[in-house]
Write a protein that holds these residues in place. Structure first.
Motif, PDB file in Angstrom:
ATOM      1  N   CYS A  15       0.777  -1.349   0.271  1.00 55.19           N
ATOM      2  CA  CYS A  15       0.232   0.128   0.106  1.00 55.19           C
ATOM      3  C   CYS A  15       0.647   1.287  -0.240  1.00 55.19           C
ATOM      4  O   CYS A  15       0.741   2.153  -1.106  1.00 55.19           O
ATOM      5  CB  CYS A  15      -1.019   0.029   1.118  1.00 55.19           C
ATOM      6  N   GLU A  16       1.750   1.273   1.029  1.00 54.71           N
ATOM      7  CA  GLU A  16       2.294   2.279   0.834  1.00 54.71           C
ATOM      8  C   GLU A  16       3.882   3.092  -0.243  1.00 54.71           C
ATOM      9  O   GLU A  16       3.360   4.161  -0.935  1.00 54.71           O
ATOM     10  CB  GLU A  16       3.446   2.414   2.115  1.00 54.71           C
ATOM     11  N   ARG A  17       4.331   1.682  -0.953  1.00 56.89           N
ATOM     12  CA  ARG A  17       4.940   1.631  -1.684  1.00 56.89           C
ATOM     13  C   ARG A  17       4.239   1.982  -3.148  1.00 56.89           C
ATOM     14  O   ARG A  17       4.536   3.027  -4.139  1.00 56.89           O
ATOM     15  CB  ARG A  17       5.531   0.760  -2.019  1.00 56.89           C
ATOM     16  N   GLY A  18       2.968   1.463  -2.974  1.00 55.21           N
ATOM     17  CA  GLY A  18       2.226   1.897  -4.622  1.00 55.21           C
ATOM     18  C   GLY A  18       1.206   3.229  -4.566  1.00 55.21           C
ATOM     19  O   GLY A  18       0.750   4.197  -5.582  1.00 55.21           O
ATOM     20  N   GLN A  19       1.188   3.800  -3.319  1.00 54.93           N
ATOM     21  CA  GLN A  19       0.456   5.198  -3.236  1.00 54.93           C
ATOM     22  C   GLN A  19       1.705   6.495  -3.375  1.00 54.93           C
ATOM     23  O   GLN A  19       1.538   7.162  -4.291  1.00 54.93           O
ATOM     24  CB  GLN A  19       0.471   4.994  -1.415  1.00 54.93           C
ATOM     25  N   ALA A  20       2.983   5.625  -3.152  1.00 54.65           N
ATOM     26  CA  ALA A  20       4.487   6.731  -3.740  1.00 54.65           C
ATOM     27  C   ALA A  20       4.829   6.813  -4.308  1.00 54.65           C
ATOM     28  O   ALA A  20       4.810   7.855  -5.002  1.00 54.65           O
ATOM     29  CB  ALA A  20       5.879   5.680  -2.050  1.00 54.65           C
ATOM     30  N   GLY A  22       2.352   7.030  -6.754  1.00 51.25           N
ATOM     31  CA  GLY A  22       1.599   7.636  -7.146  1.00 51.25           C
ATOM     32  C   GLY A  22       0.489   6.663  -9.105  1.00 51.25           C
ATOM     33  O   GLY A  22       0.202   7.063  -8.962  1.00 51.25           O
ATOM     34  N   HIS A  23       1.266   5.624  -8.748  1.00 53.30           N
ATOM     35  CA  HIS A  23       0.059   4.105  -9.997  1.00 53.30           C
ATOM     36  C   HIS A  23       0.131   3.607  -9.177  1.00 53.30           C
ATOM     37  O   HIS A  23      -1.015   2.735  -9.768  1.00 53.30           O
ATOM     38  CB  HIS A  23       1.537   4.024 -11.547  1.00 53.30           C
ATOM     39  N   GLY A  24      -0.242   3.104  -8.216  1.00 47.25           N
ATOM     40  CA  GLY A  24      -1.080   2.165  -6.865  1.00 47.25           C
ATOM     41  C   GLY A  24       0.348   1.076  -7.048  1.00 47.25           C
ATOM     42  O   GLY A  24      -0.405  -0.037  -6.455  1.00 47.25           O
ATOM     43  N   THR A  26       2.983  -1.859  -6.676  1.00 48.21           N
ATOM     44  CA  THR A  26       4.531  -1.402  -5.929  1.00 48.21           C
ATOM     45  C   THR A  26       5.114  -3.064  -7.052  1.00 48.21           C
ATOM     46  O   THR A  26       5.020  -3.478  -7.594  1.00 48.21           O
ATOM     47  CB  THR A  26       4.893  -2.821  -4.906  1.00 48.21           C
ATOM     48  N   ARG A  72      -0.711  -5.063  -6.560  1.00 43.59           N
ATOM     49  CA  ARG A  72      -1.265  -3.348  -5.882  1.00 43.59           C
ATOM     50  C   ARG A  72      -2.444  -4.477  -4.918  1.00 43.59           C
ATOM     51  O   ARG A  72      -2.838  -5.935  -5.608  1.00 43.59           O
ATOM     52  CB  ARG A  72      -1.701  -2.913  -6.368  1.00 43.59           C
ATOM     53  N   HIS A  78      -7.433  -4.165   0.619  1.00 40.85           N
ATOM     54  CA  HIS A  78      -7.221  -3.079   1.581  1.00 40.85           C
ATOM     55  C   HIS A  78      -7.970  -2.952   2.868  1.00 40.85           C
ATOM     56  O   HIS A  78      -7.732  -2.485   3.912  1.00 40.85           O
ATOM     57  CB  HIS A  78      -7.703  -1.236   0.406  1.00 40.85           C
TER      58      HIS A  78
END
Length: 95
Positions: A15-20, A22-24, A26, A72, A78
């Motif tokens: 979750c964190e890496r996907g959000q960082a 920007g495309h969701g 990892t 993801r 989630h």
């Protein structure tokens, strides 16, 4: 670290890496091999989805390198992460 906290560490990282990013997603270079194996297990439980060929091609173009795999959390993943993070901490038994 309790078992359920350990179990949430990989979904949290996804979750964190996907959000960082920007495309969701990892990407393949962002997790160590043992964590990648845990992602495979989460996928079999419906908590994670892997990028299909078309998504990997788009990610490869964004990254400027071939992306072998990307993962993801699913909506269920989630929800599970949210529930796990909101879970009250167990109090030690009174003495």
């Amino acid at each position: 670290m309790r078992g359920w906290e350990r179990a949430l560490s990989v979904p949290e990282a996804l979750c964190e890496r996907g959000q960082a990013a920007g495309h969701g997603w990892t990407l393949d270079t962002e997790l160590l091999p043992p964590h990648q194996q845990q992602v495979n297990a989460l996928e079999s439980q419906g908590l994670v989805e892997f990028a299909v060929r078309e998504d990997r091609a788009k990610l490869s173009a964004l990254e400027g390198r071939p992306v072998r795999w990307a993962a993801r959390l699913t909506l269920y993943g989630h929800d599970t992460l949210t529930f796990g993070c909101c879970r009250p901490r167990a109090e030690p038994p009174p003495r």
